[in-house]
Design a protein around this motif. Structure first.
Motif, PDB file in Angstrom:
ATOM      1  N   ASN A  27       0.855  -1.192   0.000  1.00  0.00           N
ATOM      2  CA  ASN A  27       0.000   0.000   0.000  1.00  0.00           C
ATOM      3  C   ASN A  27       0.884   1.232   0.000  1.00  0.00           C
ATOM      4  O   ASN A  27       2.084   1.148   0.221  1.00  0.00           O
ATOM      5  N   SER A  28       0.281   2.373  -0.250  1.00  0.00           N
ATOM      6  CA  SER A  28       1.072   3.604  -0.358  1.00  0.00           C
ATOM      7  C   SER A  28       1.758   3.982   0.949  1.00  0.00           C
ATOM      8  O   SER A  28       2.802   4.618   0.937  1.00  0.00           O
ATOM      9  N   ALA A  29       1.208   3.553   2.079  1.00  0.00           N
ATOM     10  CA  ALA A  29       1.820   3.877   3.370  1.00  0.00           C
ATOM     11  C   ALA A  29       3.191   3.222   3.515  1.00  0.00           C
ATOM     12  O   ALA A  29       4.088   3.784   4.137  1.00  0.00           O
ATOM     13  N   ALA A  31       5.162   2.302   0.875  1.00  0.00           N
ATOM     14  CA  ALA A  31       5.973   2.463  -0.334  1.00  0.00           C
ATOM     15  C   ALA A  31       7.264   3.239  -0.083  1.00  0.00           C
ATOM     16  O   ALA A  31       8.324   2.837  -0.560  1.00  0.00           O
ATOM     17  N   ALA A  32       7.202   4.326   0.640  1.00  0.00           N
ATOM     18  CA  ALA A  32       8.398   5.149   0.856  1.00  0.00           C
ATOM     19  C   ALA A  32       9.479   4.369   1.597  1.00  0.00           C
ATOM     20  O   ALA A  32      10.652   4.374   1.197  1.00  0.00           O
ATOM     21  N   GLU A  33       9.098   3.684   2.650  1.00  0.00           N
ATOM     22  CA  GLU A  33      10.066   2.909   3.427  1.00  0.00           C
ATOM     23  C   GLU A  33      10.695   1.806   2.577  1.00  0.00           C
ATOM     24  O   GLU A  33      11.906   1.572   2.633  1.00  0.00           O
ATOM     25  N   ASN A  34       9.876   1.157   1.759  1.00  0.00           N
ATOM     26  CA  ASN A  34      10.403   0.087   0.916  1.00  0.00           C
ATOM     27  C   ASN A  34      11.247   0.624  -0.228  1.00  0.00           C
ATOM     28  O   ASN A  34      12.175  -0.050  -0.676  1.00  0.00           O
ATOM     29  N   TYR A  35      10.951   1.832  -0.712  1.00  0.00           N
ATOM     30  CA  TYR A  35      11.807   2.418  -1.735  1.00  0.00           C
ATOM     31  C   TYR A  35      13.184   2.732  -1.152  1.00  0.00           C
ATOM     32  O   TYR A  35      14.210   2.502  -1.792  1.00  0.00           O
ATOM     33  N   ILE A  36      13.206   3.222   0.072  1.00  0.00           N
ATOM     34  CA  ILE A  36      14.489   3.482   0.734  1.00  0.00           C
ATOM     35  C   ILE A  36      15.266   2.179   0.897  1.00  0.00           C
ATOM     36  O   ILE A  36      16.476   2.127   0.669  1.00  0.00           O
TER      37      ILE A  36
END
Length: 79
Positions: A27-29, A31-36
Motif C-alpha cells: 500500500n502507499s503507506a 511504499a516510501a520505506e520500501n523504496y528506501i
C-alpha cells in the motif's frame, strides 16, 4: 517520480523489480520505506560491482546499467 528528477541517483523500480529484491510495497503507506530499502540494496549492489572492478563499456553511470538490466530481465523478461 524521484528517478525522473535524478536518474543517476535514484534507482527506478516497479512492482516486479521490487518483488525480486524483496522491497515490495502493498500500500502507499509502506511504499516510501520500501523504496528506501530498495535504494540501499542498489547502493550495495553498486559497491559490490565496483569492488569487483566491474568493467563498464559505456559512459553510463553504474546505477543506470543496473536499472536497464533490471528492466530487461525482470520487468520485460527480454533476457
Amino acid at each position: 517520480a524521484w528517478h525522473l528528477l535524478a536518474p543517476e541517483f535514484f534507482p527506478l523500480w516497479d512492482g516486479e523489480i521490487a518483488k525480486q529484491y524483496e522491497c515490495y510495497w502493498s500500500n502507499s503507506a509502506g511504499a516510501a520505506e520500501n523504496y528506501i530499502c530498495f535504494c540501499r540494496v542498489m547502493k550495495n549492489f553498486c559497491e559490490y560491482l565496483e569492488g569487483k572492478k566491474f568493467k563498464k563499456e559505456t559512459s553510463k553511470p553504474l546505477l543506470k546499467i543496473i536499472d536497464e538490466y533490471n528492466y530487461a530481465t525482470i520487468t520485460k523478461k527480454w533476457v
